[in-house]
Design a protein around this motif. Structure first.
Motif, short mmCIF file in Angstrom:
data_model
loop_
_atom_site.label_atom_id
_atom_site.label_comp_id
_atom_site.label_asym_id
_atom_site.label_seq_id
_atom_site.Cartn_x
_atom_site.Cartn_y
_atom_site.Cartn_z
N GLU A 218 0.83 -1.20 0.00
CA GLU A 218 0.00 0.00 0.00
C GLU A 218 0.87 1.26 0.00
OE1 GLU A 218 -2.18 -3.45 1.43
OE2 GLU A 218 -0.34 -2.51 2.19
N ARG A 219 1.93 1.25 0.78
CA ARG A 219 2.81 2.42 0.82
C ARG A 219 3.58 2.57 -0.49
NH1 ARG A 219 4.99 3.61 6.95
NH2 ARG A 219 2.95 3.43 7.95
N LEU A 220 3.96 1.46 -1.08
CA LEU A 220 4.65 1.53 -2.37
C LEU A 220 3.72 2.10 -3.45
CD1 LEU A 220 6.71 -1.79 -2.37
CD2 LEU A 220 7.57 0.55 -2.06
N GLU A 221 2.46 1.72 -3.39
CA GLU A 221 1.51 2.26 -4.36
C GLU A 221 1.35 3.76 -4.18
OE1 GLU A 221 -3.19 1.71 -5.72
OE2 GLU A 221 -2.33 0.42 -4.16
N LEU A 222 1.26 4.20 -2.92
CA LEU A 222 1.14 5.63 -2.67
C LEU A 222 2.41 6.37 -3.08
CD1 LEU A 222 -0.37 8.05 -1.52
CD2 LEU A 222 0.46 7.41 0.77
N ALA A 223 3.57 5.78 -2.81
CA ALA A 223 4.83 6.40 -3.22
C ALA A 223 4.88 6.58 -4.73
CB ALA A 223 6.01 5.56 -2.74
N SER A 224 4.37 5.59 -5.46
CA SER A 224 4.33 5.70 -6.92
C SER A 224 3.43 6.85 -7.34
CB SER A 224 3.83 4.38 -7.51
OG SER A 224 3.78 4.45 -8.92
#
Length: 361
Positions: A218-224
């Motif tokens: 989820e955090r990687l998706e937001l970072a993207s």
């Protein structure tokens, strides 16, 4: 005056909402009514390490409105909207060089005021206050002009509260410590509040390739969504190899926000020749480092505190980036009323929320 505060009384015991007495400001102090306060990892680590039975009010990302000023205070007026940050002396060599984060008296000024020196009381019992010059898990705090920054009254204080620590730490590490450019590959390890701020700052200044590494999908998706060009699962055993395969021989710059020894080792391995790794996360007191990997490839590791910035000039820059839509910090934030402070701390620890912010009615 009587105030309401979340009091830690040792270890992992829940914070208790209590009525405390706060003394009047001295000639050099400012009384601030707190509107919001971010919760930072440093609050949790301090809470766990603080001596059992010794009460303390934590919080060091406060934002609020000035209610009173001491007779010697200049540049701040009643009614001003302010962000609060760490305390510094303003007189030592480091402060004189515009690096207040390295103040020679940092530990004394930011650890809090104990015993008779504390501005807080629960009945006759002293409660440690003045943590980072504020203790902003409270409805009102005492600060000084050294650790408050006046901002325009139309700025949303809930969104801006984390600027005073997490955001300036991550963004400042990119802009002032590493200073990558359009030809650089920047790898950011750990995209919590500090790491996400670094991602947004990197995109704002036009870094060539921004890589986010984390365990949370989820955090990687937001970072993207916030600007990372490449996202990598930190649990992958070949995370460093994935970065070196991006071109340029690896990351020219890297930032570790985790303080975890295995993550730092991966960050070192991901660096290209003469690459630079900045550390902003506190972890083990010592780290096993293969010196040959540094010498043989000319790699550098350096520490940074609070982004190596002067908050009085940098926080207004962050506010302007937010106005311009370049720093959408609100996408990280979940607000909690003071009486849910323990839920906020638990959600931060579990990773359910990136940046919890306590609000005061």
């Amino acid at each position: 005056m009587n105030i309401t505060a979340a009091v830690s009384r040792g270890g992992d015991a829940p914070l208790a909402i209590e009525t405390l007495a706060l003394r009047a400001p001295t000639a050099d102090e400012v009384l601030v009514r707190v509107v919001a306060s971010g919760i930072c990892h440093t609050d949790s680590t301090t809470r766990e390490a603080f001596p059992p039975g010794l009460p303390i009010v934590l919080g060091h990302e406060g934002a609020g409105i000035v209610e009173a000023v001491g007779s010697r205070v200049t540049g701040v007026s009643v009614g001003d909207h302010v962000l609060m940050t760490y305390q510094s002396c303003g007189e030592c060599a480091e402060c004189s060089c515009d690096l207040p984060g390295y103040c020679a008296h940092w530990a004394t000024l930011n650890a809090g005021r104990f015993g008779p020196d504390s501005p807080l009381r629960a009945g006759e019992e002293p409660v440690t206050g003045g943590f980072f010059g504020q203790s902003s898990f409270a409805s009102h705090v005492l600060a000084t002009t050294r650790n408050i920054v006046v901002i325009d009254p139309d700025v949303d204080l809930v969104s801006a509260a984390p600027f005073g620590c997490a955001v300036q730490t991550g963004a400042g590490a990119v802009t002032h410590v590493l200073a990558p450019d359009a030809s650089s590959v920047l790898a950011i390890f750990g995209v919590g509040g500090v790491g996400m701020s670094a991602v947004m700052a990197a995109r704002t200044i036009g870094v060539g390739t921004v890589v986010a590494v984390d365990l949370s999908p989820e955090r990687l998706e937001l970072a993207s969504e916030l600007g990372a060009d490449v996202v990598i699962d930190g649990g992958d055993t070949d995370a460093a190899a994935q970065i070196t395969a991006l071109g340029n021989g690896g990351a020219t710059h890297a930032l570790d926000t985790t303080g975890a020894a295995p993550v730092i080792a991966t960050a070192i391995d991901s660096l290209t020749a003469r690459g630079v790794l900045a550390l902003v996360g506190l972890g083990p007191s010592t780290l096993p480092v293969e010196v040959a990997k540094l010498i043989g490839r000319g790699k550098t590791i350096r520490g940074s505190i609070e982004g190596d910035v002067n908050p009085h000039t940098y926080l207004p820059q962050l506010v302007q980036w937010h106005r311009d839509g370049k720093l959408p910090i609100e996408r990280l934030i979940r607000a909690y009323p003071l009486d849910r402070v323990n839920d906020a701390i638990a959600d931060a620890a579990s990773g359910a929320v990136v940046k919890p912010v306590i609000t005061f009615s």
